[in-house]
Design a protein around this motif. Structure first.
Motif, mmCIF file in Angstrom:
data_model
loop_
_atom_site.group_PDB
_atom_site.id
_atom_site.type_symbol
_atom_site.label_atom_id
_atom_site.label_comp_id
_atom_site.label_asym_id
_atom_site.label_seq_id
_atom_site.Cartn_x
_atom_site.Cartn_y
_atom_site.Cartn_z
ATOM 1 N N MET A 89 56.609 32.171 29.325
ATOM 2 C CA MET A 89 56.754 33.173 30.365
ATOM 3 C C MET A 89 57.717 34.254 29.889
ATOM 4 O O MET A 89 58.693 33.971 29.229
ATOM 5 N N LYS A 90 57.411 35.493 30.251
ATOM 6 C CA LYS A 90 58.259 36.628 29.903
ATOM 7 C C LYS A 90 58.486 37.435 31.171
ATOM 8 O O LYS A 90 57.587 37.586 31.987
ATOM 9 N N THR A 91 59.712 37.953 31.339
ATOM 10 C CA THR A 91 60.026 38.775 32.502
ATOM 11 C C THR A 91 60.470 40.161 32.044
ATOM 12 O O THR A 91 61.294 40.277 31.139
ATOM 13 N N VAL A 92 59.900 41.186 32.662
ATOM 14 C CA VAL A 92 60.255 42.572 32.370
ATOM 15 C C VAL A 92 60.472 43.307 33.685
ATOM 16 O O VAL A 92 60.031 42.851 34.735
ATOM 17 N N GLN A 93 61.150 44.448 33.614
ATOM 18 C CA GLN A 93 61.337 45.271 34.802
ATOM 19 C C GLN A 93 60.343 46.413 34.775
ATOM 20 O O GLN A 93 60.150 47.062 33.735
ATOM 21 N N ILE A 94 59.716 46.661 35.930
ATOM 22 C CA ILE A 94 58.748 47.742 36.031
ATOM 23 C C ILE A 94 59.080 48.628 37.227
ATOM 24 O O ILE A 94 59.850 48.239 38.109
ATOM 25 N N SER A 95 58.476 49.802 37.239
ATOM 26 C CA SER A 95 58.625 50.729 38.351
ATOM 27 C C SER A 95 57.235 51.090 38.860
ATOM 28 O O SER A 95 56.376 51.509 38.094
ATOM 29 N N LEU A 96 57.018 50.887 40.159
ATOM 30 C CA LEU A 96 55.746 51.236 40.799
ATOM 31 C C LEU A 96 56.059 52.164 41.968
ATOM 32 O O LEU A 96 55.943 51.780 43.127
ATOM 33 N N ASN A 97 56.480 53.397 41.661
ATOM 34 C CA ASN A 97 57.001 54.268 42.697
ATOM 35 C C ASN A 97 55.980 55.243 43.281
ATOM 36 O O ASN A 97 56.352 56.202 43.933
ATOM 37 N N SER A 98 54.687 54.992 43.061
ATOM 38 C CA SER A 98 53.664 55.817 43.709
ATOM 39 C C SER A 98 52.411 54.971 43.953
ATOM 40 O O SER A 98 52.190 53.955 43.294
ATOM 41 N N ILE A 99 51.604 55.419 44.893
ATOM 42 C CA ILE A 99 50.377 54.689 45.229
ATOM 43 C C ILE A 99 49.439 54.644 44.022
ATOM 44 O O ILE A 99 48.842 53.609 43.727
ATOM 45 N N ASP A 100 49.325 55.765 43.306
ATOM 46 C CA ASP A 100 48.447 55.799 42.129
ATOM 47 C C ASP A 100 48.915 54.828 41.055
ATOM 48 O O ASP A 100 48.107 54.189 40.386
ATOM 49 N N LYS A 101 50.251 54.730 40.881
ATOM 50 C CA LYS A 101 50.790 53.790 39.890
ATOM 51 C C LYS A 101 50.464 52.355 40.266
ATOM 52 O O LYS A 101 50.127 51.543 39.415
ATOM 53 N N VAL A 102 50.555 52.026 41.561
ATOM 54 C CA VAL A 102 50.238 50.668 42.021
ATOM 55 C C VAL A 102 48.773 50.356 41.738
ATOM 56 O O VAL A 102 48.443 49.301 41.194
ATOM 57 N N LYS A 103 47.881 51.290 42.069
ATOM 58 C CA LYS A 103 46.449 51.061 41.855
ATOM 59 C C LYS A 103 46.128 50.871 40.377
ATOM 60 O O LYS A 103 45.405 49.946 40.008
ATOM 61 N N SER A 104 46.671 51.746 39.523
ATOM 62 C CA SER A 104 46.364 51.621 38.092
ATOM 63 C C SER A 104 46.992 50.361 37.498
ATOM 64 O O SER A 104 46.409 49.722 36.622
ATOM 65 N N PHE A 105 48.176 49.963 38.000
ATOM 66 C CA PHE A 105 48.827 48.735 37.538
ATOM 67 C C PHE A 105 47.959 47.515 37.854
ATOM 68 O O PHE A 105 47.711 46.681 36.994
ATOM 69 N N VAL A 106 47.496 47.414 39.098
ATOM 70 C CA VAL A 106 46.664 46.270 39.493
ATOM 71 C C VAL A 106 45.373 46.252 38.687
ATOM 72 O O VAL A 106 44.949 45.198 38.198
ATOM 73 N N ASN A 107 44.750 47.415 38.498
ATOM 74 C CA ASN A 107 43.523 47.474 37.686
ATOM 75 C C ASN A 107 43.786 47.044 36.248
ATOM 76 O O ASN A 107 42.952 46.378 35.628
ATOM 77 N N ALA A 108 44.949 47.399 35.714
ATOM 78 C CA ALA A 108 45.280 47.055 34.327
ATOM 79 C C ALA A 108 45.484 45.555 34.147
ATOM 80 O O ALA A 108 45.019 44.980 33.159
ATOM 81 N N ILE A 109 46.179 44.905 35.086
ATOM 82 C CA ILE A 109 46.479 43.481 34.872
ATOM 83 C C ILE A 109 45.370 42.544 35.332
ATOM 84 O O ILE A 109 45.337 41.393 34.913
ATOM 85 N N THR A 110 44.453 43.005 36.174
ATOM 86 C CA THR A 110 43.378 42.109 36.610
ATOM 87 C C THR A 110 42.406 41.790 35.484
ATOM 88 O O THR A 110 41.629 40.844 35.601
#
Length: 76
Positions: A1-22
């Motif tokens: 397991m690895k832990t990193v810090q991320i920033s999801l400070n906009s709706i578009d960032k959240v959507k692209s983040f979820v699409n990237a990790i799925t």
């Protein structure tokens, strides 16, 4: 397991983040204070305080380099 810090400070960032990790079969958890949310859940992500950095726990034993490359736009 690895832990990193991320920033999801906009709706578009959240959507692209979820699409990237799925695209990965591994589990990803977002940790904000005492809350632990499935990072593949858009509704769960929006229940967090997105104005602050969030810890992302990556439960993967392989492909970590590829995953980290995918996460580059979100890393702090």
């Amino acid at each position: 397991m690895k832990t990193v810090q991320i920033s999801l400070n906009s709706i578009d960032k959240v959507k692209s983040f979820v699409n990237a990790i799925t695209q990965y079969e591994f589990d990803f958890d977002l940790i904000s204070g005492r809350y632990v949310i499935d990072a593949k859940s858009i509704m769960g992500i929006f229940s967090l305080d997105l104005s602050k950095p969030i810890d992302l726990a990556i439960h993967a034993e392989s492909n970590l380099d590829e995953i980290m490359e995918t996460l580059k736009p979100y890393l702090i």
